[in-house]
Design a protein around this motif. Sequence first.
Motif, mmCIF file in Angstrom:
data_model
loop_
_atom_site.group_PDB
_atom_site.id
_atom_site.type_symbol
_atom_site.label_atom_id
_atom_site.label_comp_id
_atom_site.label_asym_id
_atom_site.label_seq_id
_atom_site.Cartn_x
_atom_site.Cartn_y
_atom_site.Cartn_z
ATOM 1 N N ILE A 246 56.150 70.622 -64.624
ATOM 2 C CA ILE A 246 55.395 69.376 -64.496
ATOM 3 C C ILE A 246 54.965 69.232 -63.049
ATOM 4 O O ILE A 246 55.777 69.386 -62.130
ATOM 5 C CB ILE A 246 56.227 68.149 -64.917
ATOM 6 C CG1 ILE A 246 56.726 68.291 -66.355
ATOM 7 C CG2 ILE A 246 55.419 66.868 -64.760
ATOM 8 C CD1 ILE A 246 57.672 67.169 -66.778
ATOM 9 N N THR A 247 53.700 68.922 -62.860
ATOM 10 C CA THR A 247 53.165 68.728 -61.513
ATOM 11 C C THR A 247 52.683 67.290 -61.369
ATOM 12 O O THR A 247 51.887 66.808 -62.182
ATOM 13 C CB THR A 247 52.000 69.689 -61.231
ATOM 14 O OG1 THR A 247 52.447 71.038 -61.379
ATOM 15 C CG2 THR A 247 51.465 69.479 -59.821
ATOM 16 N N VAL A 261 49.842 63.353 -63.694
ATOM 17 C CA VAL A 261 51.057 63.991 -64.200
ATOM 18 C C VAL A 261 50.613 65.063 -65.189
ATOM 19 O O VAL A 261 50.139 64.761 -66.280
ATOM 20 C CB VAL A 261 51.984 62.966 -64.899
ATOM 21 C CG1 VAL A 261 53.253 63.656 -65.388
ATOM 22 C CG2 VAL A 261 52.323 61.824 -63.950
ATOM 23 N N ALA A 262 50.722 66.320 -64.784
ATOM 24 C CA ALA A 262 50.225 67.433 -65.597
ATOM 25 C C ALA A 262 51.366 68.355 -65.990
ATOM 26 O O ALA A 262 52.266 68.630 -65.191
ATOM 27 C CB ALA A 262 49.164 68.213 -64.822
ATOM 28 N N PHE A 306 47.962 45.560 -67.213
ATOM 29 C CA PHE A 306 48.465 44.427 -66.449
ATOM 30 C C PHE A 306 48.531 44.745 -64.957
ATOM 31 O O PHE A 306 48.360 43.861 -64.116
ATOM 32 C CB PHE A 306 49.855 44.033 -66.946
ATOM 33 C CG PHE A 306 49.866 43.502 -68.352
ATOM 34 C CD1 PHE A 306 48.912 42.608 -68.779
ATOM 35 C CD2 PHE A 306 50.835 43.910 -69.246
ATOM 36 C CE1 PHE A 306 48.917 42.117 -70.073
ATOM 37 C CE2 PHE A 306 50.854 43.424 -70.542
ATOM 38 C CZ PHE A 306 49.891 42.523 -70.958
ATOM 39 N N LEU A 307 48.804 46.001 -64.643
ATOM 40 C CA LEU A 307 48.892 46.424 -63.243
ATOM 41 C C LEU A 307 47.525 46.780 -62.668
ATOM 42 O O LEU A 307 47.436 47.200 -61.515
ATOM 43 C CB LEU A 307 49.823 47.631 -63.125
ATOM 44 C CG LEU A 307 51.291 47.397 -63.512
ATOM 45 C CD1 LEU A 307 52.063 48.712 -63.476
ATOM 46 C CD2 LEU A 307 51.940 46.375 -62.599
ATOM 47 N N GLU A 308 46.476 46.620 -63.500
ATOM 48 C CA GLU A 308 45.099 46.942 -63.104
ATOM 49 C C GLU A 308 44.953 48.425 -62.750
ATOM 50 O O GLU A 308 44.189 48.808 -61.862
ATOM 51 C CB GLU A 308 44.646 46.049 -61.947
ATOM 52 C CG GLU A 308 44.702 44.564 -62.278
ATOM 53 C CD GLU A 308 44.211 43.681 -61.150
ATOM 54 O OE1 GLU A 308 43.208 44.019 -60.520
ATOM 55 O OE2 GLU A 308 44.855 42.641 -60.910
ATOM 56 N N ILE A 309 45.712 49.259 -63.449
ATOM 57 C CA ILE A 309 45.651 50.712 -63.272
ATOM 58 C C ILE A 309 44.836 51.305 -64.412
ATOM 59 O O ILE A 309 45.058 50.974 -65.576
ATOM 60 C CB ILE A 309 47.071 51.316 -63.277
ATOM 61 C CG1 ILE A 309 47.851 50.841 -62.055
ATOM 62 C CG2 ILE A 309 47.017 52.842 -63.324
ATOM 63 C CD1 ILE A 309 49.300 51.283 -62.050
ATOM 64 N N GLN A 310 43.912 52.161 -64.075
ATOM 65 C CA GLN A 310 43.145 52.866 -65.099
ATOM 66 C C GLN A 310 43.916 54.120 -65.499
ATOM 67 O O GLN A 310 44.366 54.884 -64.653
ATOM 68 C CB GLN A 310 41.763 53.251 -64.560
ATOM 69 C CG GLN A 310 40.895 52.048 -64.210
ATOM 70 C CD GLN A 310 39.556 52.456 -63.614
ATOM 71 O OE1 GLN A 310 39.299 53.635 -63.367
ATOM 72 N NE2 GLN A 310 38.700 51.484 -63.381
ATOM 73 N N ILE A 311 44.060 54.300 -66.808
ATOM 74 C CA ILE A 311 44.818 55.446 -67.307
ATOM 75 C C ILE A 311 43.958 56.249 -68.270
ATOM 76 O O ILE A 311 43.260 55.684 -69.115
ATOM 77 C CB ILE A 311 46.126 54.985 -68.000
ATOM 78 C CG1 ILE A 311 46.947 56.188 -68.481
ATOM 79 C CG2 ILE A 311 45.850 54.020 -69.144
ATOM 80 C CD1 ILE A 311 48.341 55.822 -68.956
ATOM 81 N N GLN A 312 43.969 57.540 -68.109
ATOM 82 C CA GLN A 312 43.228 58.417 -69.011
ATOM 83 C C GLN A 312 43.963 59.747 -69.161
ATOM 84 O O GLN A 312 44.730 60.142 -68.283
ATOM 85 C CB GLN A 312 41.799 58.655 -68.518
ATOM 86 C CG GLN A 312 41.713 59.357 -67.174
ATOM 87 C CD GLN A 312 40.275 59.580 -66.728
ATOM 88 O OE1 GLN A 312 39.352 58.969 -67.259
ATOM 89 N NE2 GLN A 312 40.093 60.454 -65.758
ATOM 90 N N ALA A 313 43.728 60.371 -70.302
ATOM 91 C CA ALA A 313 44.432 61.622 -70.602
ATOM 92 C C ALA A 313 43.448 62.732 -70.910
ATOM 93 O O ALA A 313 42.369 62.492 -71.468
ATOM 94 C CB ALA A 313 45.383 61.418 -71.781
ATOM 95 N N ASP A 314 43.830 63.934 -70.535
ATOM 96 C CA ASP A 314 43.050 65.129 -70.841
ATOM 97 C C ASP A 314 44.030 66.194 -71.309
ATOM 98 O O ASP A 314 45.113 66.351 -70.739
ATOM 99 C CB ASP A 314 42.280 65.602 -69.600
ATOM 100 C CG ASP A 314 41.376 66.786 -69.926
ATOM 101 O OD1 ASP A 314 40.916 66.867 -71.079
ATOM 102 O OD2 ASP A 314 41.157 67.631 -69.037
ATOM 103 N N GLY A 320 48.382 72.489 -72.253
ATOM 104 C CA GLY A 320 49.045 71.417 -71.520
ATOM 105 C C GLY A 320 48.275 70.115 -71.557
ATOM 106 O O GLY A 320 47.174 70.026 -72.110
ATOM 107 N N THR A 321 48.875 69.100 -70.947
ATOM 108 C CA THR A 321 48.314 67.747 -70.933
ATOM 109 C C THR A 321 48.380 67.187 -69.529
ATOM 110 O O THR A 321 49.351 67.427 -68.799
ATOM 111 C CB THR A 321 49.084 66.829 -71.896
ATOM 112 O OG1 THR A 321 49.033 67.364 -73.218
ATOM 113 C CG2 THR A 321 48.505 65.418 -71.903
ATOM 114 N N ALA A 322 47.355 66.439 -69.154
ATOM 115 C CA ALA A 322 47.335 65.776 -67.849
ATOM 116 C C ALA A 322 46.952 64.312 -68.058
ATOM 117 O O ALA A 322 45.948 64.007 -68.705
ATOM 118 C CB ALA A 322 46.336 66.452 -66.910
#
Length: 336
Positions: A246-247, A261-262, A306-314, A320-322
Amino acid sequence: MTLREFLAERMRMYLFLGSFTAAAAVFLSATGTQTGIIVILLIALTLAALTIQAMDFLKCRARLEELEYILNGLDKKYLFSECATPAKTLFEKKLFEMFRRSGRSMIGAVSDAQSSQREYREYVESWVHEMKTPITAARLICRNVDGESRTKLSRELGQMEAHVERALFYARAESPERDIMIRPFSLEEIVSQAIQNHKELLIQGSVQIETEGLEGTVYTDKKWICFILGQLLQNSVRYRGNSPAITLSARHIGKQISLTVADNGIGIPAHELPRIFDRGFTGSNGRARGGSTGMGLYLCRKLAGFLEIQIQADSREGQGTAVTLAFPSKENLTKM
């Protein structure tokens, strides 16, 4: 209200009045009334009716526009009947009275539901804290167990802790304003804390951890963001492949910092990727390996919002997943 709607709504009345007027004209003609007089009467009646209907249309339209303006200006639309201007007709008065009774009933029901939900949330939070005590005691007992049994027991206790923590944050997510405290934190400190919290799980999974470019300060709630990172680390361990790694790497984009987080795990099928943040969604990997609740990534997205963080996945299946978290800059925060 448009003129067409107004006329359509009263079409039956117009047809009745037209039929009555025609019958009256026939009657007058049969009794010997001169045609000119009948025509004059018909014209006068028509003009009077048109004038009355035009005034009625303008009055109704103005009243509707007034009420709509009041409604649009309310944050809580259900208080409309309480805030509307006094009724101008008996029909309006009776209608508003029914609206008020209905609104009070709805407010009471909503208040009872919120109270019940609050009590349930408080119970869940209390239950979670109570559960931590026997789990901690079980871990202490586990130290006296040797061999493979200790490893298995420790793994199961870790799963219990993860589920309990998830339940706690799910309860808190219903009223985050009570718990969130946005402060500046070192990104490296946050990542180190998240890794430390799941050190045992990572060791059991033989996962290699790498970090890159974690210098910088982010504005967030440390407890909540550590929970989000913990969910991502748990997923990476659960769906690991051979020689798991995990990186956690950061990138600066202007005043913003994004953390990725990849992993090199089994990945997510392309057709499932758009749904991984949906509540209760369990993909084919989760069903195959068992134990998935479909709530981890859902909570990640909800708490990140709620934390105003943008989250996206690839992700690419078999590679693998990031998952990337884009922290807001201090200038763009609204919850400081």
